[in-house]
Write an enzyme that holds these catalytic residues in place. Structure first.
Site, mmCIF file in Angstrom:
data_model
loop_
_atom_site.group_PDB
_atom_site.id
_atom_site.type_symbol
_atom_site.label_atom_id
_atom_site.label_comp_id
_atom_site.label_asym_id
_atom_site.label_seq_id
_atom_site.Cartn_x
_atom_site.Cartn_y
_atom_site.Cartn_z
ATOM 1 N N GLU A 1 0.785 -1.228 -0.053
ATOM 2 C CA GLU A 1 -0.155 0.174 0.017
ATOM 3 C C GLU A 1 0.737 1.358 0.079
ATOM 4 O O GLU A 1 0.574 2.290 -0.718
ATOM 5 C CB GLU A 1 -0.633 -0.228 1.270
ATOM 6 C CG GLU A 1 -2.110 0.496 1.186
ATOM 7 C CD GLU A 1 -3.022 0.301 2.429
ATOM 8 O OE1 GLU A 1 -3.599 -0.717 2.191
ATOM 9 O OE2 GLU A 1 -3.299 1.154 3.202
ATOM 10 N N ASP A 2 1.937 1.499 0.732
ATOM 11 C CA ASP A 2 2.543 2.472 0.940
ATOM 12 C C ASP A 2 4.076 2.681 0.412
ATOM 13 O O ASP A 2 4.763 3.529 0.596
ATOM 14 C CB ASP A 2 2.756 2.739 2.516
ATOM 15 C CG ASP A 2 1.551 2.904 2.945
ATOM 16 O OD1 ASP A 2 0.351 3.203 2.410
ATOM 17 O OD2 ASP A 2 1.416 2.600 4.417
#
Ligand code: ZN
Length: 176
Positions: free
Chosen positions: A63-64
């Protein structure tokens, strides 16, 4: 199984999240959050499942960071990749939609992914109560807590104390 799996996951997460910080006033290094989530998962299991703990360390990489699912599979195997994918939001969607999807998708998680998801929410709720994001007004903090409770309530039962720990953490909130 690889004896070094957990150290490799820790080193991988530390490198990928290098330079990331939490949103609190002290800008705590992001890796603290990942270690907390992994420890919560490990402590909750009667017998530690290292792949699930590795997935906890890696749960925010897709996600990051620039990590790809294939990269996770090459380094950590298909099960870890699958677990991290289960707890990853679709970043192409707007934030509100992603948050609603976490609620509707929660019941579909595997038991192991449910453990990682709930441990993540415990860490986030603790942080909001103890070292809140500097720029979040109280209304936003409250909204996060309510949303997190909704997600956790819909996660499959883990057979561990994680759910209990989550709701106890929420109950001990220091503001009304
Ligand atoms: Zn997280």
């Amino acid at each position: 199984m690889d004896d070094l799996l957990l150290l490799k996951a820790l080193a991988f997460a530390a490198e990928k999240h290098r330079g990331h910080r939490r949103k609190d006033a002290e800008a705590t290094p992001y890796i603290n959050h990942l270690v907390t989530v992994a420890l919560l998962v490990a402590e909750a299991c009667r017998k530690v499942d290292r792949e699930v703990v590795a997935a906890a360390l890696l749960h925010d990489t897709l996600e990051d960071t620039d990590t790809s699912p294939d990269e996770l599979e090459v380094v950590f195997g298909p099960r870890v990749r699958g677990l991290v994918e289960e707890v990853t939001d679709d970043k192409s969607l707007p934030k509100d939609r992603r948050k609603r999807l976490q609620v509707t998708h929660a019941p579909l998680l595997s038991r192991e992914a449910s453990m990682v998801k709930i441990a993540d929410k415990i860490s986030n709720v603790r942080d909001i109560l103890e070292r809140p994001p500097a720029r979040w007004p109280e209304s936003r903090r409250q909204a996060y807590l309510a949303w997190a409770a909704e997600v956790v309530a819909r996660c499959p039962k883990t057979g561990t104390d994680l759910e209990k720990l989550f709701f106890e953490t929420l109950k001990n909130r220091s503001f009304p």
